[in-house]
Design a protein around this motif. Structure first.
Motif, PDB file in Angstrom:
ATOM      1  N   HIS A 275       0.834  -1.207   0.000  1.00  0.00           N
ATOM      2  CA  HIS A 275       0.000   0.000   0.000  1.00  0.00           C
ATOM      3  C   HIS A 275       0.873   1.262   0.000  1.00  0.00           C
ATOM      4  O   HIS A 275       0.590   2.217  -0.727  1.00  0.00           O
ATOM      5  CB  HIS A 275      -0.897  -0.005   1.235  1.00  0.00           C
ATOM      6  CG  HIS A 275      -1.736   1.226   1.392  1.00  0.00           C
ATOM      7  ND1 HIS A 275      -2.781   1.535   0.547  1.00  0.00           N
ATOM      8  CD2 HIS A 275      -1.667   2.245   2.304  1.00  0.00           C
ATOM      9  CE1 HIS A 275      -3.334   2.673   0.926  1.00  0.00           C
ATOM     10  NE2 HIS A 275      -2.668   3.135   1.984  1.00  0.00           N
ATOM     11  N   ARG A 279       1.868   1.968  -3.786  1.00  0.00           N
ATOM     12  CA  ARG A 279       0.724   2.875  -3.890  1.00  0.00           C
ATOM     13  C   ARG A 279      -0.549   2.170  -4.368  1.00  0.00           C
ATOM     14  O   ARG A 279      -1.334   2.736  -5.148  1.00  0.00           O
ATOM     15  CB  ARG A 279       1.056   4.058  -4.802  1.00  0.00           C
ATOM     16  CG  ARG A 279       2.211   4.911  -4.296  1.00  0.00           C
ATOM     17  CD  ARG A 279       2.466   6.093  -5.196  1.00  0.00           C
ATOM     18  NE  ARG A 279       3.575   6.898  -4.708  1.00  0.00           N
ATOM     19  CZ  ARG A 279       3.485   7.836  -3.772  1.00  0.00           C
ATOM     20  NH1 ARG A 279       2.314   8.065  -3.199  1.00  0.00           N
ATOM     21  NH2 ARG A 279       4.543   8.538  -3.397  1.00  0.00           N
ATOM     22  N   LYS A 280      -0.728   0.944  -3.940  1.00  0.00           N
ATOM     23  CA  LYS A 280      -1.943   0.221  -4.278  1.00  0.00           C
ATOM     24  C   LYS A 280      -3.008   0.511  -3.219  1.00  0.00           C
ATOM     25  O   LYS A 280      -2.715   0.561  -2.030  1.00  0.00           O
ATOM     26  CB  LYS A 280      -1.672  -1.290  -4.343  1.00  0.00           C
ATOM     27  CG  LYS A 280      -0.803  -1.693  -5.522  1.00  0.00           C
ATOM     28  CD  LYS A 280      -0.780  -3.209  -5.685  1.00  0.00           C
ATOM     29  CE  LYS A 280      -0.028  -3.609  -6.947  1.00  0.00           C
ATOM     30  NZ  LYS A 280      -0.081  -5.069  -7.191  1.00  0.00           N
ATOM     31  N   SER A 281      -4.220   0.712  -3.671  1.00  0.00           N
ATOM     32  CA  SER A 281      -5.303   0.980  -2.727  1.00  0.00           C
ATOM     33  C   SER A 281      -5.618  -0.289  -1.946  1.00  0.00           C
ATOM     34  O   SER A 281      -5.297  -1.408  -2.374  1.00  0.00           O
ATOM     35  CB  SER A 281      -6.548   1.463  -3.461  1.00  0.00           C
ATOM     36  OG  SER A 281      -7.145   0.395  -4.192  1.00  0.00           O
ATOM     37  N   TRP A 282      -6.270  -0.112  -0.810  1.00  0.00           N
ATOM     38  CA  TRP A 282      -6.658  -1.274  -0.009  1.00  0.00           C
ATOM     39  C   TRP A 282      -7.609  -2.172  -0.791  1.00  0.00           C
ATOM     40  O   TRP A 282      -7.544  -3.401  -0.681  1.00  0.00           O
ATOM     41  CB  TRP A 282      -7.307  -0.814   1.299  1.00  0.00           C
ATOM     42  CG  TRP A 282      -6.408  -0.035   2.199  1.00  0.00           C
ATOM     43  CD1 TRP A 282      -6.552   1.267   2.602  1.00  0.00           C
ATOM     44  CD2 TRP A 282      -5.200  -0.502   2.832  1.00  0.00           C
ATOM     45  NE1 TRP A 282      -5.518   1.634   3.433  1.00  0.00           N
ATOM     46  CE2 TRP A 282      -4.675   0.572   3.594  1.00  0.00           C
ATOM     47  CE3 TRP A 282      -4.505  -1.710   2.816  1.00  0.00           C
ATOM     48  CZ2 TRP A 282      -3.505   0.474   4.340  1.00  0.00           C
ATOM     49  CZ3 TRP A 282      -3.337  -1.825   3.569  1.00  0.00           C
ATOM     50  CH2 TRP A 282      -2.851  -0.743   4.317  1.00  0.00           C
ATOM     51  N   ASP A 283      -8.479  -1.578  -1.582  1.00  0.00           N
ATOM     52  CA  ASP A 283      -9.422  -2.386  -2.362  1.00  0.00           C
ATOM     53  C   ASP A 283      -8.714  -3.165  -3.473  1.00  0.00           C
ATOM     54  O   ASP A 283      -9.094  -4.302  -3.782  1.00  0.00           O
ATOM     55  CB  ASP A 283     -10.513  -1.498  -2.964  1.00  0.00           C
ATOM     56  CG  ASP A 283     -11.562  -1.092  -1.938  1.00  0.00           C
ATOM     57  OD1 ASP A 283     -11.500  -1.601  -0.802  1.00  0.00           O
ATOM     58  OD2 ASP A 283     -12.443  -0.280  -2.273  1.00  0.00           O
ATOM     59  N   GLU A 284      -7.698  -2.576  -4.063  1.00  0.00           N
ATOM     60  CA  GLU A 284      -6.920  -3.292  -5.075  1.00  0.00           C
ATOM     61  C   GLU A 284      -6.233  -4.509  -4.455  1.00  0.00           C
ATOM     62  O   GLU A 284      -6.231  -5.603  -5.037  1.00  0.00           O
ATOM     63  CB  GLU A 284      -5.871  -2.363  -5.692  1.00  0.00           C
ATOM     64  CG  GLU A 284      -6.426  -1.330  -6.656  1.00  0.00           C
ATOM     65  CD  GLU A 284      -5.360  -0.387  -7.173  1.00  0.00           C
ATOM     66  OE1 GLU A 284      -5.420  -0.035  -8.372  1.00  0.00           O
ATOM     67  OE2 GLU A 284      -4.464  -0.004  -6.402  1.00  0.00           O
ATOM     68  N   ASN A 301     -11.731  -3.914   3.833  1.00  0.00           N
ATOM     69  CA  ASN A 301     -11.721  -3.131   2.593  1.00  0.00           C
ATOM     70  C   ASN A 301     -12.904  -2.164   2.674  1.00  0.00           C
ATOM     71  O   ASN A 301     -13.595  -2.090   3.707  1.00  0.00           O
ATOM     72  CB  ASN A 301     -11.762  -4.031   1.350  1.00  0.00           C
ATOM     73  CG  ASN A 301     -13.038  -4.858   1.260  1.00  0.00           C
ATOM     74  OD1 ASN A 301     -14.052  -4.556   1.884  1.00  0.00           O
ATOM     75  ND2 ASN A 301     -12.996  -5.915   0.463  1.00  0.00           N
ATOM     76  N   SER A 302     -13.185  -1.422   1.613  1.00  0.00           N
ATOM     77  CA  SER A 302     -14.243  -0.416   1.691  1.00  0.00           C
ATOM     78  C   SER A 302     -15.624  -1.040   1.907  1.00  0.00           C
ATOM     79  O   SER A 302     -16.487  -0.448   2.558  1.00  0.00           O
ATOM     80  CB  SER A 302     -14.250   0.452   0.431  1.00  0.00           C
ATOM     81  OG  SER A 302     -14.491  -0.332  -0.721  1.00  0.00           O
TER      82      SER A 302
END
Length: 324
Positions: A275, A279-284, A301-302
């Motif tokens: 993350h 720079r990967k999103s939590w959802d990714e 996740n979201s």
């Protein structure tokens, strides 16, 4: 008529605008002892007649001072309003703190805007023992509402001997984490909250650990949640059915196969590094791991965070609260 610190208590400012002039309907105010709570829409209630009355005969210099006074009055009114705003404290661990995975706390705060003052009392890695140790510090903030979500680390600590010893060492626990020790700590936390005369206490069951119904941590998250429901009912407090809702969500959105990824701190750290560094999103990251609700079996996740937020939101909306 103004509180200490009001910009209109300064004798050099001249007489303040009439309270009845600024707020035509006295019923729009609430008087609490010597403290006055002003209606937020009072400026909209100013009629042209009022403005002309207050500015009649003023020279340009005096008019600019009057405008400044009105801005000061507006700023002060907002400060007074915040003073009486209902305070919500969210108590828990890293899921509440919200720096690993999506933050239900930030979602909740955003949904209610300025209606409540929110305090985040989540600390990474906390077990029920840790929350109990610091609960008096939380109650000293004198919140009007408390939302409690604690127990995920208590469950995780029972996963293996290695994990348990790590928790005991890191958190300096006086005993081995168990269902029995959790029940004692949890009941004492609720008792302290009740003794502190917090008006409304909402108690959440636990979010799922793993999304595999046959996994031991999944089953224990359900068992501990049933224990939470029992203790909360015995103490006549509001139970919030988070665990049940997350199970329903998984049932309705079945995935093809288990992820095969083990529950471990090492796995969580890898997700944190990806993350931050990639720079990967939590959802990714959640999608890469094949999860529906979490990033790493534990942190949300979201979608998982939104379910927690919805539970807390419904609890807050059902409360009968005095206007702030």
């Amino acid at each position: 008529m103004f509180l200490k610190g009001s910009p209109f208590n300064d004798a050099n400012q001249g007489d303040p605008p009439s309270y009845e002039t600024l707020i035509p309907f006295r019923s729009d105010t609430e008087m609490r002892g010597e403290k006055y709570v002003f209606h937020p829409s009072y400026l909209a209630c100013l009629s042209l007649r009022t403005i002309f009355k207050e500015t009649k005969g003023l020279q340009a210099g005096r008019l600019s001072k009057w405008v400044k006074r009105m801005k000061d009055y507006n700023s002060y009114e907002l400060k007074v309003r915040r003073l009486h705003m209902n305070t919500v404290v969210c108590i828990g661990d890293s899921i509440t703190y919200g720096r690993v995975g999506a933050s239900y706390f930030e979602m909740l705060k955003s949904e209610f805007g300025g209606k409540f003052k929110f305090i985040n009392s989540g600390i990474n890695g906390n077990l029920s023992y840790d929350v109990l140790k610091r609960i008096d510090g939380v109650t000293s903030l004198k919140p009007d509402i408390a939302v409690l979500l604690v127990g995920t680390n208590d469950v995780w600590a029972t996963y293996s001997e290695k994990t348990m010893k790590a928790y005991i060492r890191k958190n300096r626990l006086p005993e081995r984490p168990s269902k029995e020790s959790y029940a004692r700590n949890f009941a004492e936390i609720l008792q302290r909250l009740k003794t502190a005369s917090i008006a409304h206490i909402g108690v959440m069951s636990l979010p799922l650990i793993t999304e595999e119904p046959e996994h031991i941590l999944f089953k224990r998250s359900v068992e501990y949640s049933e224990l939470i429901k029992k203790i909360t009912s015995q103490m006549d407090l509001c139970y919030i059915d988070l665990n049940e809702r997350q199970r329903d969500y998984l049932t309705k959105n079945k995935k093809s196969s288990p992820s095969g990824r083990e529950v471990s701190w090492e796995f969580t750290l890898r997700m944190i590094f990806k993350h931050i560094l990639l720079r990967k999103s939590w959802d990714e990251l959640s999608q890469e791991n094949g999860f529906l609700l979490t990033v790493d079996h534990v942190h949300q996740n979201s979608t998982g965070a939104a379910l927690i937020k919805d539970c807390a939101s419904e609890f807050l909306k059902k409360l009968s609260l005095p206007d702030g």
